[in-house]
Design an enzyme around this catalytic site. Sequence first.
Site, short mmCIF file in Angstrom:
data_model
loop_
_atom_site.label_atom_id
_atom_site.label_comp_id
_atom_site.label_asym_id
_atom_site.label_seq_id
_atom_site.Cartn_x
_atom_site.Cartn_y
_atom_site.Cartn_z
N PRO A 8 0.81 -1.20 0.05
CA PRO A 8 -0.08 0.02 0.07
C PRO A 8 0.85 1.34 0.17
O PRO A 8 1.87 1.32 0.60
CB PRO A 8 -0.43 -0.06 1.33
CG PRO A 8 -0.61 -1.42 1.82
CD PRO A 8 0.72 -2.07 1.14
N GLU A 9 0.86 2.16 -1.05
CA GLU A 9 1.21 3.45 -0.78
C GLU A 9 0.26 4.47 -0.52
O GLU A 9 -1.00 4.30 -0.32
CB GLU A 9 2.01 3.55 -2.38
CG GLU A 9 2.96 2.74 -2.69
CD GLU A 9 3.95 2.85 -3.64
OE1 GLU A 9 4.02 4.00 -4.02
OE2 GLU A 9 4.47 1.86 -4.47
N LYS A 58 1.28 7.34 4.98
CA LYS A 58 0.80 6.09 5.06
C LYS A 58 0.10 5.68 6.47
O LYS A 58 -0.27 4.63 6.94
CB LYS A 58 1.96 4.79 4.86
CG LYS A 58 2.63 4.96 3.59
CD LYS A 58 3.82 4.16 3.38
CE LYS A 58 4.42 4.23 2.10
NZ LYS A 58 5.31 3.47 1.88
N ARG A 256 15.36 -2.97 -1.07
CA ARG A 256 13.86 -3.02 -2.18
C ARG A 256 14.42 -3.23 -3.54
O ARG A 256 15.60 -2.67 -4.05
CB ARG A 256 13.52 -1.75 -1.77
CG ARG A 256 12.96 -1.26 -0.53
CD ARG A 256 11.63 -1.75 -0.10
NE ARG A 256 10.26 -1.52 -0.59
CZ ARG A 256 9.90 -0.24 -0.46
NH1 ARG A 256 10.24 0.55 0.48
NH2 ARG A 256 8.70 -0.22 -0.88
#
Length: 282
Positions: A8-9, A58, A256
Amino acid sequence: MMYNGCVPEGHTIHRLARDHARALVGRVVRVASPQGRHSMQAEQLDQHVLECVEAHGKHLFYRWRGAPILHVHLGLFGSFRQSPVPPSPNTQLRLHAAAATFDLIGATTCELIDDERYGRLVGRLGPDLLAETADPEPVWQQLQRRATPIASALVDQRILSGVGNVYRLEALFVCGIHPERPARSLTRAEFDRLWQTLRVMLRQGVEEQRIVTVHPAERTNGAQGEVPLEDAFYVYKQHHCRRCGSAIRAWRLGTRPVYACERCQPPAARPRPTLERRAAAG
Ligand SMILES: [Zn+2]
């Protein structure tokens, strides 16, 4: 709900805040913890009137009349599911009012906080790109001080909040900026373009509830209808650049995965007037 199978961004969080506000604000909300781990929190919130839902980066904050603030951070795998009946046994928190039911599952943070802690939490976060009044200046100032790769700086929530892995890589591609360029090597024009690009992409994500960054004119399957995953991104999990045909390079930056077209995003920064700039800054 998961979006393209991605973490989720910011757009996900803002969309949730909007949907939950529309369905629950001004109403007496029934709150329960089917899983049981958050029973104490649920008890404190149950049957209170929800006053507003705020998204910051977030983080989600729910303010109630006469009860503490509910703070939710979905983390990597958390999500809200809408009106599943009955709740799955791992539902951390169920919010229910009138016709709407939202089940929270897998969130990293689900806690009650007071105004002081709220202030400290939000104070640590950089400007939220999706906020109407988001100010680019502190972000520009921070980037100018950092030699870290721009791709890492963009997901540092202390500098800027709401950007995750997919948006940073897609925006860097659109702006022709290599992910490993030092943050401070960006020109003001490059930064301004990056800021705008990210804002437009994130806003579009809020509306569409999924990440599609490729302009309709550049999609191989045309602009109509559902966008298949392979046609949604310029570089993220792609094999070839749709603009120049070069192979997309994939590697890891920290923990990442990153992707870039090194032809459209040259690795070496252009020569920079470092000394002059330092003199001007000092
Ligand atoms: Zn390319």
